[in-house]
Design a protein around this motif. Structure first.
Motif, PDB file in Angstrom:
ATOM      1  N   SER A   1       0.831  -1.206   0.000  1.00  0.00           N
ATOM      2  CA  SER A   1       0.000   0.000   0.000  1.00  0.00           C
ATOM      3  C   SER A   1       0.865   1.255   0.000  1.00  0.00           C
ATOM      4  CB  SER A   1      -0.921  -0.001   1.230  1.00  0.00           C
ATOM      5  OG  SER A   1      -1.757  -1.144   1.237  1.00  0.00           O
ATOM      6  N   ASP A   2       0.259   2.388  -0.359  1.00  0.00           N
ATOM      7  CA  ASP A   2       0.999   3.642  -0.464  1.00  0.00           C
ATOM      8  C   ASP A   2       1.391   4.209   0.901  1.00  0.00           C
ATOM      9  OD1 ASP A   2       0.909   3.594  -3.180  1.00  0.00           O
ATOM     10  OD2 ASP A   2      -0.817   4.928  -3.376  1.00  0.00           O
ATOM     11  N   ASP A   3       0.437   4.246   1.798  1.00  0.00           N
ATOM     12  CA  ASP A   3       0.669   4.903   3.088  1.00  0.00           C
ATOM     13  C   ASP A   3       1.454   3.982   4.010  1.00  0.00           C
ATOM     14  OD1 ASP A   3       0.668   6.473   5.302  1.00  0.00           O
ATOM     15  OD2 ASP A   3      -1.492   6.823   5.353  1.00  0.00           O
TER      16      ASP A   3
ATOM     17  N   SER B   1       6.401   4.433  -3.903  1.00  0.00           N
ATOM     18  CA  SER B   1       5.843   5.628  -3.289  1.00  0.00           C
ATOM     19  C   SER B   1       6.930   6.392  -2.540  1.00  0.00           C
ATOM     20  CB  SER B   1       4.711   5.267  -2.324  1.00  0.00           C
ATOM     21  OG  SER B   1       4.223   6.404  -1.655  1.00  0.00           O
TER      22      SER B   1
END
Length: 632
Positions: A102-104, A362
């Protein structure tokens, strides 16, 4: 009035204290063992947690990855922060390595194990987070995944456990040994063993890991300016051989060889931007952070960089990570291209170097950055002159002088010295008023100049990175309030006018709020990449000390004023003034006591103000020194 004037200051103290222990940008390594946010509250019962850990499998072979998801239990609950680890069931020690999906997300190296934990990189509300976890190839046994979920400041669950994962011996490993054992030529095995020793995989990693440090103390710097061009952070670190982030390049045939290193910055990326100017925005970014491949991003300058591709002609990519340090080497074609975006390295480029929290594909907002002063030719070995950050430093200096050195002193003059120096005007006005006006006008002028300087340096985009750091927005509010004050004062009604009471309260409120927002903006500046104060860990504590000292000084002034009121048996003159009363309206006021008001407690107030003024300016000097030493 004094009793009411201090009511906003405890709120400021609370607002400053909470961010020091709550981690909106991810948990620090100090929380590796506890996994607890520093909110100072009791965690919620895990048995009632609305969040859970979902496993792709509870049976995993050694050295094989499995996918894990942090999510809700079917409700509409969401979380803002998290931290996840894998721990042995036998001794609760950290084990294995994660890969973000995931990005976060960003890595934390807990227990000196690279990528052994993952935490959030921003404060956005999340429905779920996916990661991959890989056990060591030589481990068998039981492992559990534990995670902390933070829903908001008061509601969080610490070390929520997953189901137990059984790590068994790898099937491929189990088959490999029997197939070698019945070999009819026993002498061939000794011959094969030296071959294996010639390229021993387990031994190569420690040697490479140690090489990260060796490169930063030996030949890496020796070659700078001779056979390759180098740029690093902080400024002058290449000459002093103490860079936290370092990048170098040289032309080799038709390819460019790049090296990027970061010292003691676990879970952080190193990125090179190729720009036409020294401002970040509208450039391709080459990043080192992924263990498997280099990554290419497009930086628009208005949001975090957009991932483009990890397949753009880079060859011989090597990634080394050990003891929190990272090193990448790669070879690039002269033209880097992805879709509509491209850059020709044979043309002069303004080099931008940055580092910050990394997650797969990211790049979070940088916490360190520097830019070349002018375009350079990558084909030629040269020294890269760095863009001056003097305007940023002057912005910080002027804001410190305005809101720590002038504003607090000016407001205290207006609150506690109206009955001091009676009958001794200077330039036709009371001394307290002249001092108040001098301090507050200076604060406004310095604030305006500071804003002009920072706008000239970085442009106007206060909402561009609001999620990462609210400093620009809070600073903007402070500036607007500061500008309202002199305009309001210019149109103030005469004493005794019916609207004087409204003006007094508005003037008091706007002034206090401007001071509160000013101090908060300075506090948040400690986390800004442009300020380069990330290593000044005591920045926030000095500001907290100022706030505490400011509040205590107000309390002492209030006590002195209350004592004066009781001794002289007069009414609350400060409240009378703020409510717009004149001497006749304040029927507790005795005209015969007017001369006495100047003498009761006057010396104590003057001494206290002198102490406050000196200490405030000492703190200004300490913080200003930190500003000008940052990144240097």
């Amino acid at each position: 009035m004094a009793r009411h004037a201090i009511c906003l200051l405890p709120l400021l103290l609370v607002s400053l204290l909470e961010p020091t222990d709550s981690y909106s940008q991810g948990a620090p390594e100090s929380q590796c063992r506890s996994l607890a946010p520093g909110h100072g509250l009791t965690p919620k019962d895990n048995s009632n947690s609305p969040f859970s850990i979902k496993l792709n499998s509870t049976q995993v072979a050694s050295g094989v990855s499995t996918e894990i998801e942090l999510t809700h239990d079917g409700s509409d609950a969401r979380f803002k922060g998290y931290m996840i680890q894998a721990r042995k069931d036998s001794d609760d020690s950290v084990i294995g390595a994660f890969e973000t999906v995931s990005d976060d997300a960003q890595y934390i190296n807990c227990g000196s194990v690279s990528h052994s934990s993952v935490t959030h990189s921003g404060g956005k509300t999340k429905e779920s987070i996916r990661v991959k976890w890989k056990s060591p190839s030589d481990f068998t046994g039981k492992v559990k995944i534990v995670a902390t979920f933070v829903q908001d400041y008061a509601n969080y669950w610490v070390k929520v456990p997953s189901e137990m994962i059984e790590i068994s011996e790898s099937t491929s490993t189990a088959i490999q040994f029997p197939t070698e054992a019945p070999t009819p030529e026993p002498e061939s095995e000794p011959e094969s063993e030296p071959e294996a020793e010639s390229e021993p995989e387990p031994e190569s990693e420690p040697e490479s890991g140690a090489g990260v440090n060796e490169r930063h103390t030996g030949e890496y710097y020796d070659a700078c300016g001779k056979s390759k061009t180098c740029v690093g952070l902080p400024a002058k670190c290449v000459d002093e051989r103490n860079c936290k982030i370092l990048a170098s390049w040289k032309l080799s045939g038709e390819q460019y060889e790049f090296e990027m290193s970061a010292m003691k910055r676990p879970g952080k990326y190193i990125a090179l931007g190729f720009s036409k100017d020294s401002s970040m925005g509208k450039e391709l970014v080459l990043a080192c952070g992924n263990p498997n491949s280099a990554e290419l991003f497009w930086n628009s300058g208005k949001s975090k960089p957009t991932f483009l591709t990890d397949d753009f002609g880079i060859v011989d990519y090597k990634f080394i990570s050990a003891d929190g340090s990272t090193h990448c080497t790669m070879k690039s074609p002269s033209i880097i291209k992805s879709g509509e975006y491209s850059v020709d390295l044979n043309e002069k480029q303004t080099i931008l170097l940055a580092g910050g929290p990394y997650a797969t594909a990211s790049l979070s907002f940088h916490d360190m950055k520097i830019a070349a002063a002018e375009p350079v030719s990558l084909k030629n070995v040269s020294e890269v002159g760095l863009k001056s950050d003097l305007l940023v430093k002057l912005h910080g200096l002027f804001m410190l002088v305005a809101w720590l050195g002038c504003a607090g002193a000016g407001m205290m003059m207006a609150r506690y010295f109206k009955q001091t120096w009676k009958g001794k005007p200077i330039f036709g006005a009371d001394r307290w008023f002249q001092a108040h006006r001098l301090f507050m006008v200076s604060a406004v002028i310095l604030t305006v100049v500071a804003v002009v300087l920072i706008v000239a340096e970085v442009g106007v985009s206060p909402f561009g990175h609001l999620e990462k750091n609210a400093h620009p927005v809070i600073g903007l509010v402070c500036v607007i309030l500061a500008l309202i004050q002199p305009i309001m004062a210019a149109f103030r009604p005469h004493p005794g006018d019916d609207s004087r009471k409204l003006f007094n309260w508005a003037h008091w409120l706007v002034g206090n709020m401007a001071h509160v927002f000013g101090i908060c903006a300075i506090f948040l500046a400690g986390n800004l990449g442009n300020a380069k104060l990330d290593t000044t860990e005591w920045w926030s504590w000095v500001l907290v000390a100022y706030v505490v000292f400011h509040v205590i000084t107000h309390l002492i002034f209030s006590a002195l004023w209350a004592k004066s009121e009781r001794t002289q048996k007069i009414g609350d003159q400060q409240m009378a003034e703020v409510n717009g009363m004149n001497k006749v309206q304040n029927n507790n006021f005795n005209i015969e006591d007017e001369e006495k008001l100047d003498q009761e407690g006057g010396l104590s107030r003057k001494i206290l103000f002198f102490v406050y003024f000196v200490i405030a300016w000492v703190l200004v000097a300490v913080l200003a020194a930190a500003v000008f030493r940052a990144g240097g």
